[in-house]
Write a protein that holds these residues in place. Structure first.
Motif, short mmCIF file in Angstrom:
data_model
loop_
_atom_site.label_atom_id
_atom_site.label_comp_id
_atom_site.label_asym_id
_atom_site.label_seq_id
_atom_site.Cartn_x
_atom_site.Cartn_y
_atom_site.Cartn_z
N LYS A 54 0.53 20.11 4.36
CA LYS A 54 -0.21 19.53 3.25
C LYS A 54 -1.68 19.93 3.34
O LYS A 54 -2.23 20.10 4.43
N THR A 55 -2.30 20.04 2.21
CA THR A 55 -3.73 20.35 2.17
C THR A 55 -4.52 19.08 2.45
O THR A 55 -4.14 17.98 2.02
N PRO A 56 -5.61 19.15 3.21
CA PRO A 56 -6.40 17.95 3.50
C PRO A 56 -7.01 17.36 2.24
O PRO A 56 -7.46 18.08 1.34
N THR A 57 -7.02 16.03 2.15
CA THR A 57 -7.58 15.33 0.99
C THR A 57 -9.08 15.15 1.08
O THR A 57 -9.72 14.76 0.10
N GLY A 58 -9.66 15.39 2.25
CA GLY A 58 -11.10 15.23 2.40
C GLY A 58 -11.45 14.93 3.84
O GLY A 58 -10.56 14.83 4.71
N PRO A 59 -12.71 14.77 4.14
CA PRO A 59 -13.11 14.45 5.52
C PRO A 59 -12.64 13.06 5.93
O PRO A 59 -12.41 12.18 5.09
N TYR A 60 -12.52 12.85 7.23
CA TYR A 60 -12.04 11.56 7.76
C TYR A 60 -13.13 10.51 7.62
O TYR A 60 -14.27 10.71 8.03
N ASP A 61 -12.75 9.38 6.98
CA ASP A 61 -13.66 8.25 6.80
C ASP A 61 -12.92 7.00 7.25
O ASP A 61 -12.00 6.53 6.57
N ARG A 62 -13.29 6.46 8.38
CA ARG A 62 -12.55 5.33 8.96
C ARG A 62 -12.65 4.09 8.09
O ARG A 62 -11.64 3.41 7.84
N ASN A 63 -13.83 3.75 7.61
CA ASN A 63 -13.99 2.54 6.79
C ASN A 63 -13.20 2.65 5.49
O ASN A 63 -12.60 1.67 5.03
N LYS A 64 -13.20 3.83 4.90
CA LYS A 64 -12.44 4.02 3.66
C LYS A 64 -10.95 3.89 3.91
O LYS A 64 -10.21 3.32 3.09
N LEU A 65 -10.48 4.42 5.06
CA LEU A 65 -9.07 4.32 5.38
C LEU A 65 -8.65 2.88 5.64
O LEU A 65 -7.60 2.42 5.16
N LEU A 66 -9.48 2.11 6.37
CA LEU A 66 -9.17 0.70 6.61
C LEU A 66 -9.16 -0.10 5.31
O LEU A 66 -8.33 -0.99 5.11
N GLY A 67 -10.09 0.20 4.42
CA GLY A 67 -10.12 -0.50 3.14
C GLY A 67 -8.88 -0.21 2.31
O GLY A 67 -8.33 -1.10 1.65
N PHE A 68 -8.44 1.05 2.34
CA PHE A 68 -7.23 1.41 1.59
C PHE A 68 -6.00 0.70 2.15
O PHE A 68 -5.16 0.18 1.40
N LEU A 69 -5.88 0.67 3.49
CA LEU A 69 -4.72 0.01 4.09
C LEU A 69 -4.73 -1.49 3.81
O LEU A 69 -3.68 -2.10 3.57
N THR A 70 -5.91 -2.12 3.84
CA THR A 70 -6.00 -3.56 3.56
C THR A 70 -5.63 -3.85 2.11
O THR A 70 -4.87 -4.79 1.81
N GLU A 71 -6.13 -3.04 1.20
CA GLU A 71 -5.83 -3.25 -0.22
C GLU A 71 -4.35 -3.01 -0.50
O GLU A 71 -3.72 -3.76 -1.27
N GLN A 72 -3.77 -2.00 0.11
CA GLN A 72 -2.35 -1.72 -0.10
C GLN A 72 -1.48 -2.83 0.47
O GLN A 72 -0.48 -3.23 -0.13
N GLY A 73 -1.86 -3.35 1.66
CA GLY A 73 -1.07 -4.43 2.24
C GLY A 73 -1.13 -5.71 1.43
O GLY A 73 -0.14 -6.45 1.34
N GLN A 74 -2.27 -6.01 0.82
CA GLN A 74 -2.39 -7.23 0.02
C GLN A 74 -1.71 -7.09 -1.33
O GLN A 74 -1.24 -8.08 -1.90
N SER A 75 -1.64 -5.89 -1.86
CA SER A 75 -1.05 -5.70 -3.19
C SER A 75 0.47 -5.61 -3.14
O SER A 75 1.13 -5.90 -4.14
N GLU A 76 1.03 -5.21 -2.00
CA GLU A 76 2.49 -5.09 -1.93
C GLU A 76 3.14 -6.46 -1.89
O GLU A 76 2.62 -7.40 -1.29
N LYS A 77 4.30 -6.56 -2.49
CA LYS A 77 5.03 -7.81 -2.55
C LYS A 77 5.82 -8.01 -1.26
O LYS A 77 6.36 -7.07 -0.70
N ASP A 78 5.87 -9.26 -0.79
CA ASP A 78 6.61 -9.57 0.43
C ASP A 78 8.10 -9.40 0.22
O ASP A 78 8.61 -9.45 -0.91
N TRP A 79 8.79 -9.21 1.31
CA TRP A 79 10.25 -9.08 1.24
C TRP A 79 10.87 -10.40 0.79
O TRP A 79 10.39 -11.48 1.13
N GLU A 80 11.92 -10.29 0.04
CA GLU A 80 12.62 -11.48 -0.42
C GLU A 80 13.48 -12.03 0.71
O GLU A 80 14.30 -11.32 1.30
N GLU A 81 13.29 -13.30 1.02
CA GLU A 81 14.05 -13.95 2.07
C GLU A 81 15.35 -14.52 1.51
O GLU A 81 15.38 -15.04 0.39
#
Length: 208
Positions: A54-81
């Motif tokens: 894959k082609t690189p999407t851009g330079p490594y930015d730790r804060n941007k990566l953590l923000g993306f993971l936090t936003e993605q985790g909060q937006s995803e729906k929990d598993w149905e129990e």
């Protein structure tokens, strides 16, 4: 018709060179996925079979990566129990502590008075310390008390008493031994003459 060589026949290295020259770049990459070069100076990333094209999407930015993971985790729906959580509800078998049988009163377990009780009750502190030393209860007495009891010496009143803590004993000054004034030449003459009076020669620390 192509022929194959058995393991007993000699293999010429030029055959491998000709075979590798006939392979394409994609085929060479497939060969590298199955062969470990076993080269200590080769980076581990080049020895791994995992490849990313894959082609690189851009330079490594730790804060941007953590923000993306936090936003993605909060937006995803929990598993149905299958069974929703209910506060205070216990699932499965509840563990109960086993019942402990209370000991029954037995007349044989009652305290029996013996002659040893009178001896221990009327024993002095020094006798108790000496008895502890004889029985090997070294954790209840100090070294001075134990040594005095083993060597049948009277226990000093300054030894610390019962269950005494270890402490430094006063230094005992021992006078030095006198110099050995044995006359070596005289002893040699008496030994050669087989003198009966010469029964022992002290050669420790001879002076002069």
């Amino acid at each position: 018709m192509a022929t194959t060589k058995t393991s007993e026949e000699s293999v010429n290295i030029d055959d491998f060179d000709a075979l590798l020259e006939a392979l394409s770049a994609e085929e060479l990459e497939n060969v590298n996925d199955f062969i470990d070069p076993e080269h200590s100076y080769l980076p581990a990333s080049d020895r791994s079979n995992y490849r990313i094209h894959k082609t690189p999407t851009g330079p490594y930015d730790r804060n941007k990566l953590l923000g993306f993971l936090t936003e993605q985790g909060q937006s995803e729906k929990d598993w149905e129990e299958q069974k929703p959580f209910v506060p205070g509800e216990k699932k499965g078998k509840v563990w109960l502590a086993p019942e402990v049988a209370k000991p029954t009163h037995d007349e044989e377990d009652e305290f029996t008075h013996t002659e040893w009780d009178d001896l221990l009750t009327n024993a002095t502190e020094t006798e108790i310390v000496e008895l502890a030393a004889i029985l090997g209860f070294t954790g209840l007495i100090n070294q001075v008390q134990y040594h005095a009891a083993v060597t049948d010496k009277p226990i000093s009143t300054n030894a610390g008493g019962w269950n005494a803590a270890a402490k430094m004993e006063p230094l005992k000054l021992i006078p030095p031994e006198p110099d050995n004034m044995t006359n070596v030449e005289e002893c040699i003459e008496k030994a050669k003459a087989n003198d009966k009076e010469l029964t022992k020669i002290n050669i420790n620390n001879i002076q002069g």
